[in-house]
Design a protein around this motif. Sequence first.
Motif, PDB file in Angstrom:
ATOM      1  N   ASP A  81      -5.089  -2.079  15.500  1.00 16.42           N
ATOM      2  CA  ASP A  81      -4.632  -1.499  14.243  1.00 16.42           C
ATOM      3  C   ASP A  81      -3.460  -2.322  13.660  1.00 16.42           C
ATOM      4  O   ASP A  81      -3.377  -2.526  12.440  1.00 16.42           O
ATOM      5  CB  ASP A  81      -4.155  -0.062  14.477  1.00 16.42           C
ATOM      6  CG  ASP A  81      -5.313   0.916  14.589  1.00 16.42           C
ATOM      7  OD1 ASP A  81      -6.406   0.543  14.134  1.00 16.42           O
ATOM      8  OD2 ASP A  81      -5.082   2.022  15.088  1.00 16.42           O
ATOM      9  N   ILE A  82      -2.614  -2.773  14.551  1.00 12.88           N
ATOM     10  CA  ILE A  82      -1.470  -3.573  14.077  1.00 12.88           C
ATOM     11  C   ILE A  82      -1.975  -4.863  13.468  1.00 12.88           C
ATOM     12  O   ILE A  82      -1.535  -5.272  12.388  1.00 12.88           O
ATOM     13  CB  ILE A  82      -0.511  -3.860  15.247  1.00 12.88           C
ATOM     14  CG1 ILE A  82       0.154  -2.575  15.677  1.00 12.88           C
ATOM     15  CG2 ILE A  82       0.541  -4.885  14.851  1.00 12.88           C
ATOM     16  CD1 ILE A  82       1.016  -2.722  16.905  1.00 12.88           C
ATOM     17  N   PHE A  83      -2.931  -5.492  14.122  1.00 14.57           N
ATOM     18  CA  PHE A  83      -3.477  -6.742  13.609  1.00 14.57           C
ATOM     19  C   PHE A  83      -4.170  -6.504  12.273  1.00 14.57           C
ATOM     20  O   PHE A  83      -4.009  -7.278  11.325  1.00 14.57           O
ATOM     21  CB  PHE A  83      -4.454  -7.308  14.664  1.00 14.57           C
ATOM     22  CG  PHE A  83      -5.007  -8.632  14.283  1.00 14.57           C
ATOM     23  CD1 PHE A  83      -4.217  -9.759  14.214  1.00 14.57           C
ATOM     24  CD2 PHE A  83      -6.357  -8.762  13.949  1.00 14.57           C
ATOM     25  CE1 PHE A  83      -4.745 -10.976  13.858  1.00 14.57           C
ATOM     26  CE2 PHE A  83      -6.882  -9.977  13.592  1.00 14.57           C
ATOM     27  CZ  PHE A  83      -6.063 -11.099  13.555  1.00 14.57           C
ATOM     28  N   PHE A  84      -4.935  -5.415  12.160  1.00 13.34           N
ATOM     29  CA  PHE A  84      -5.637  -5.085  10.938  1.00 13.34           C
ATOM     30  C   PHE A  84      -4.638  -4.835   9.817  1.00 13.34           C
ATOM     31  O   PHE A  84      -4.804  -5.331   8.702  1.00 13.34           O
ATOM     32  CB  PHE A  84      -6.528  -3.849  11.160  1.00 13.34           C
ATOM     33  CG  PHE A  84      -7.235  -3.411   9.913  1.00 13.34           C
ATOM     34  CD1 PHE A  84      -8.283  -4.145   9.372  1.00 13.34           C
ATOM     35  CD2 PHE A  84      -6.836  -2.262   9.224  1.00 13.34           C
ATOM     36  CE1 PHE A  84      -8.920  -3.744   8.215  1.00 13.34           C
ATOM     37  CE2 PHE A  84      -7.464  -1.869   8.064  1.00 13.34           C
ATOM     38  CZ  PHE A  84      -8.527  -2.615   7.564  1.00 13.34           C
ATOM     39  N   GLN A  85      -3.591  -4.079  10.077  1.00 18.46           N
ATOM     40  CA  GLN A  85      -2.578  -3.796   9.050  1.00 18.46           C
ATOM     41  C   GLN A  85      -1.848  -5.073   8.648  1.00 18.46           C
ATOM     42  O   GLN A  85      -1.506  -5.248   7.481  1.00 18.46           O
ATOM     43  CB  GLN A  85      -1.588  -2.740   9.576  1.00 18.46           C
ATOM     44  CG  GLN A  85      -2.193  -1.363   9.584  1.00 18.46           C
ATOM     45  CD  GLN A  85      -1.208  -0.322  10.062  1.00 18.46           C
ATOM     46  OE1 GLN A  85      -0.105  -0.640  10.484  1.00 18.46           O
ATOM     47  NE2 GLN A  85      -1.623   0.947  10.003  1.00 18.46           N
ATOM     48  N   LEU A  86      -1.609  -5.953   9.618  1.00 18.43           N
ATOM     49  CA  LEU A  86      -0.968  -7.226   9.307  1.00 18.43           C
ATOM     50  C   LEU A  86      -1.837  -8.058   8.387  1.00 18.43           C
ATOM     51  O   LEU A  86      -1.339  -8.645   7.408  1.00 18.43           O
ATOM     52  CB  LEU A  86      -0.646  -7.963  10.603  1.00 18.43           C
ATOM     53  CG  LEU A  86       0.167  -9.244  10.457  1.00 18.43           C
ATOM     54  CD1 LEU A  86       1.528  -8.954   9.836  1.00 18.43           C
ATOM     55  CD2 LEU A  86       0.319  -9.919  11.790  1.00 18.43           C
ATOM     56  N   ILE A  87      -3.121  -8.133   8.641  1.00 20.07           N
ATOM     57  CA  ILE A  87      -4.052  -8.912   7.811  1.00 20.07           C
ATOM     58  C   ILE A  87      -4.124  -8.288   6.421  1.00 20.07           C
ATOM     59  O   ILE A  87      -4.090  -8.994   5.404  1.00 20.07           O
ATOM     60  CB  ILE A  87      -5.426  -8.990   8.476  1.00 20.07           C
ATOM     61  CG1 ILE A  87      -5.312  -9.886   9.695  1.00 20.07           C
ATOM     62  CG2 ILE A  87      -6.464  -9.549   7.518  1.00 20.07           C
ATOM     63  CD1 ILE A  87      -6.560  -9.992  10.496  1.00 20.07           C
ATOM     64  N   VAL A  88      -4.199  -6.968   6.317  1.00 22.52           N
ATOM     65  CA  VAL A  88      -4.254  -6.308   5.015  1.00 22.52           C
ATOM     66  C   VAL A  88      -2.959  -6.569   4.258  1.00 22.52           C
ATOM     67  O   VAL A  88      -2.964  -6.833   3.049  1.00 22.52           O
ATOM     68  CB  VAL A  88      -4.514  -4.791   5.207  1.00 22.52           C
ATOM     69  CG1 VAL A  88      -4.327  -4.043   3.895  1.00 22.52           C
ATOM     70  CG2 VAL A  88      -5.914  -4.545   5.730  1.00 22.52           C
ATOM     71  N   PHE A  89      -1.837  -6.530   4.982  1.00 24.46           N
ATOM     72  CA  PHE A  89      -0.551  -6.791   4.339  1.00 24.46           C
ATOM     73  C   PHE A  89      -0.488  -8.229   3.810  1.00 24.46           C
ATOM     74  O   PHE A  89      -0.023  -8.468   2.702  1.00 24.46           O
ATOM     75  CB  PHE A  89       0.587  -6.524   5.348  1.00 24.46           C
ATOM     76  CG  PHE A  89       1.952  -6.687   4.750  1.00 24.46           C
ATOM     77  CD1 PHE A  89       2.462  -5.781   3.829  1.00 24.46           C
ATOM     78  CD2 PHE A  89       2.738  -7.785   5.090  1.00 24.46           C
ATOM     79  CE1 PHE A  89       3.710  -5.950   3.286  1.00 24.46           C
ATOM     80  CE2 PHE A  89       3.989  -7.954   4.542  1.00 24.46           C
ATOM     81  CZ  PHE A  89       4.485  -7.031   3.627  1.00 24.46           C
ATOM     82  N   ILE A  90      -0.950  -9.198   4.584  1.00 24.29           N
ATOM     83  CA  ILE A  90      -0.961 -10.615   4.161  1.00 24.29           C
ATOM     84  C   ILE A  90      -1.876 -10.790   2.956  1.00 24.29           C
ATOM     85  O   ILE A  90      -1.552 -11.489   2.004  1.00 24.29           O
ATOM     86  CB  ILE A  90      -1.352 -11.524   5.331  1.00 24.29           C
ATOM     87  CG1 ILE A  90      -0.227 -11.519   6.366  1.00 24.29           C
ATOM     88  CG2 ILE A  90      -1.618 -12.940   4.850  1.00 24.29           C
ATOM     89  CD1 ILE A  90      -0.579 -12.233   7.652  1.00 24.29           C
ATOM     90  N   ILE A  91      -3.044 -10.158   2.971  1.00 23.33           N
ATOM     91  CA  ILE A  91      -3.977 -10.248   1.840  1.00 23.33           C
ATOM     92  C   ILE A  91      -3.318  -9.629   0.600  1.00 23.33           C
ATOM     93  O   ILE A  91      -3.410 -10.161  -0.507  1.00 23.33           O
ATOM     94  CB  ILE A  91      -5.313  -9.562   2.177  1.00 23.33           C
ATOM     95  CG1 ILE A  91      -6.062 -10.361   3.228  1.00 23.33           C
ATOM     96  CG2 ILE A  91      -6.176  -9.418   0.929  1.00 23.33           C
ATOM     97  CD1 ILE A  91      -7.307  -9.678   3.767  1.00 23.33           C
ATOM     98  N   LEU A  92      -2.655  -8.504   0.811  1.00 22.20           N
ATOM     99  CA  LEU A  92      -1.971  -7.850  -0.307  1.00 22.20           C
ATOM    100  C   LEU A  92      -0.878  -8.757  -0.869  1.00 22.20           C
ATOM    101  O   LEU A  92      -0.736  -8.885  -2.096  1.00 22.20           O
ATOM    102  CB  LEU A  92      -1.380  -6.514   0.153  1.00 22.20           C
ATOM    103  CG  LEU A  92      -0.654  -5.709  -0.922  1.00 22.20           C
ATOM    104  CD1 LEU A  92      -1.607  -5.319  -2.041  1.00 22.20           C
ATOM    105  CD2 LEU A  92      -0.012  -4.470  -0.318  1.00 22.20           C
ATOM    106  N   LEU A  93      -0.111  -9.400   0.017  1.00 21.91           N
ATOM    107  CA  LEU A  93       0.920 -10.347  -0.456  1.00 21.91           C
ATOM    108  C   LEU A  93       0.303 -11.507  -1.215  1.00 21.91           C
ATOM    109  O   LEU A  93       0.831 -11.932  -2.249  1.00 21.91           O
ATOM    110  CB  LEU A  93       1.739 -10.870   0.723  1.00 21.91           C
ATOM    111  CG  LEU A  93       2.836  -9.957   1.244  1.00 21.91           C
ATOM    112  CD1 LEU A  93       3.513 -10.610   2.448  1.00 21.91           C
ATOM    113  CD2 LEU A  93       3.854  -9.652   0.203  1.00 21.91           C
TER     114      LEU A  93
END
Length: 176
Positions: free
Chosen positions: A22-34
């Motif tokens: 979940d942490i990895f998924f949220q990190l990837i979503v956050f990077i995509i959002l940035l």
Amino acid sequence: MLTNSFVLATAAEGGGHINTGDIFFQLIVFIILLALLKKFAWGPLMGIMKTREEHIGNEISAAENSRLEAEKILQEQRNLLKEARTDAQNLIEAAKKQGELQREEIVAASRTESERIKEAAKLEIEQQKEKAVAAIREQVASLSVLIASKVIEKELTAADQDQLINEYIKEAGEER
């Protein structure tokens, strides 16, 4: 997110189990959002800010140039006003000097004319005096001749002479 907090809370209670997926998924979503924010929001926003900054810089430069130009024009106007005042003062001084010269010329001409008139009057008085003296001489001469001719005609006594002289003087006074 609520799930992750719950998992973290459960992991902290239950022995430290962390869900890295979940942490990895949220990190990837956050990077995509940035990345999306950078591409679609941050870039245009920074472009607008850059354009606004350039516009404001240009306005400040234009205002500074206008201020400098206004100061230059103001200084030129002050110099022109100072020159105009100086020229006006010089004209006034020149007019005063010219007026003084004309006044002196008029006074000198008046004095010369009055002297000429006085001299002419003196000359005329002298001529009239000479004419009067000449006329008196002629009258005295004619009286003398007349008296002599009367004396020759008759012998006179002192009383007759006085009377004769008085008559001739009286006659001479009437002839005038």
